[in-house]
Design an enzyme around this catalytic site. Sequence first.
Site, PDB file in Angstrom:
ATOM      1  N   ASP A  11       0.878  -1.278  -0.068  1.00 54.51           N
ATOM      2  CA  ASP A  11      -0.091  -0.163  -0.042  1.00 54.51           C
ATOM      3  C   ASP A  11       0.998   0.973   0.035  1.00 54.51           C
ATOM      4  O   ASP A  11       1.754   1.392   0.943  1.00 54.51           O
ATOM      5  CB  ASP A  11      -0.909   0.107   1.215  1.00 54.51           C
ATOM      6  CG  ASP A  11      -2.129   1.001   1.137  1.00 54.51           C
ATOM      7  OD1 ASP A  11      -1.944   1.579   0.090  1.00 54.51           O
ATOM      8  OD2 ASP A  11      -2.829   1.125   2.128  1.00 54.51           O
ATOM      9  N   ASP A 105      -2.564   2.282  -6.299  1.00 51.31           N
ATOM     10  CA  ASP A 105      -1.484   2.366  -5.386  1.00 51.31           C
ATOM     11  C   ASP A 105      -1.680   1.131  -4.251  1.00 51.31           C
ATOM     12  O   ASP A 105      -0.898   1.210  -3.329  1.00 51.31           O
ATOM     13  CB  ASP A 105      -1.543   3.640  -4.460  1.00 51.31           C
ATOM     14  CG  ASP A 105      -2.874   3.465  -3.467  1.00 51.31           C
ATOM     15  OD1 ASP A 105      -3.898   3.029  -3.882  1.00 51.31           O
ATOM     16  OD2 ASP A 105      -2.988   4.296  -2.511  1.00 51.31           O
ATOM     17  N   GLU A 106      -2.406  -0.087  -4.554  1.00 51.14           N
ATOM     18  CA  GLU A 106      -2.574  -1.306  -3.595  1.00 51.14           C
ATOM     19  C   GLU A 106      -2.674  -2.409  -4.320  1.00 51.14           C
ATOM     20  O   GLU A 106      -3.373  -2.301  -5.482  1.00 51.14           O
ATOM     21  CB  GLU A 106      -3.847  -0.922  -2.658  1.00 51.14           C
ATOM     22  CG  GLU A 106      -4.058  -1.941  -1.791  1.00 51.14           C
ATOM     23  CD  GLU A 106      -5.303  -1.556  -1.094  1.00 51.14           C
ATOM     24  OE1 GLU A 106      -5.474  -2.231  -0.052  1.00 51.14           O
ATOM     25  OE2 GLU A 106      -5.902  -0.554  -1.367  1.00 51.14           O
TER      26      GLU A 106
END
Length: 521
Positions: A11, A105-106
């Site tokens: 993350d 983003d993960e």
Amino acid sequence: MRTAPTVLHLDMDAFFAAAEQAAKPSLRGKPVVVGGLGPRGVVSTASYEARRFGVHSAMPMAQARRLAPNAAYLVPRFTLYRAVSEQVMELLGRLSPLVEPLSLDEAFVDLEAGGSAHDTASALAAGERLRRDIRARTGLSGSVGLAGSKMLAKIGSEQAKPDGLVLIEPGTERELLGPMSVRTLPGVGPATGEHLRRAGMTTVADLAEAGEDELVRLLGRAHGTSLHRMALGHDDRPVVSEREAKSVSVEDTFDTDLHDRVRVRTEVDRLAERCVRRLRASGHSGRTVVLKVRRYDFSTLTRSETLRGPTDDPGVVREAAGRLLESVDTTGGVRLLGVGVTGLADFTQEDLFAQAAARERAAEEEPGAAAAAPGGPEEGQGDAVAGGGAGQGNSPAQGAADTGDGPPSPAGTSGPAGERRFPAGHDVRHAEFGPGWVQGSGLRRVTVRFEEPGSAPGWVRTFWADDPALELSEPLPLVPGTGRSPGQSSWPASRPKSRSLSRPERPAGPSGGSGDGRARP
């Protein structure tokens, strides 16, 4: 459940805000808030410096401004975020062929499938190496969780924030989860959490002790059984490399309610065009067109129409959305509009193209005949759904939806008053002074700070908005030498001379500028 912590969850830390800080040297270490800047905008991401003032994601922007009045407030730059995300996902792909992206983003990674790890020591080494590679490639930090399941790996990355790594050894799950809030578990939102609290269950240990039968009685068979297993630390969901898209949608919230019916139809047409662009970019077509309308009183209506076959034709989607709009009463005002496409397929129904062309020809030959063109779409069974408050209406399509103010107008396009738009925080390039970013704009003026990733904090100048030497540009790479961003263009050696309004200066304030769309000429 695995016997080794070979499931990794990454993350990125405050991704949008961190990317802006990396791109803008004057904002490093300063509070930065990214989101919609209009009166009804919401916070997408807040830097850790801004979070100290109580600003967080999904907060109304007006509230964020009250809590952190001196922060830099910027419009999202998704071109930059997607480019950085592609770099991060490429690094994850080197660890394993099984990478499950959850957002820009993960992502989850199955280290065992890629041979990157088989025990605690090798998993730890892989996680640390990934964090170093991300820092070197993008200049940003990411937090990593390692565990024997996806649920625990995600919990680990949350505990690791910011810029850390947490490894949860298999066999320690129940001890770790016991004192945590029930909201820690996937699928437990505010409503379920409150329901459990009223039943006397506030921690994960309470759920485990209550037993499966009690949770099934409270929450139903599927949810109760799943929640009890997770409370015991059991999660056997595999890492899936490809997640099938179910829908594509876009929506916009307007600063002021729209009352003009013609303007509402124009916005629906624009959203339909954007939706089709996203549909084509994903390589899909769709069969059902969905319209979402949130009215002045926050009631949310949805209408849907099912076509005879899947299509990615903008004319067909635009016309269907327009027909759906005709059945919605907008006289009181509209605060949000959305257009979505569901029933996705990887092919198109060719006769729909002919159908669209037939309607166009009929419209040219005889006004009003387009609606009677043969072979038109069949009307669906979409009924109105009233929402009781903000955010309670369902999205027209539960897929990748645009939230915010939509993409900025490209350089050279005009705003309502005929002047070019320069959104706060976006990249510009000047013929004489080079690359920079918009610190604020308004009153036909644009204030620009001239700096770029890797440079020292730059100087500020103010220009007229119609200055021919000033243009919006594509983002520069956050780390020099990592390649040109998508869409990056070459600039001519000479441009018309600038009409600068001010001498170079360094404005006061912790954010390096107002960032609120107000120029400082």
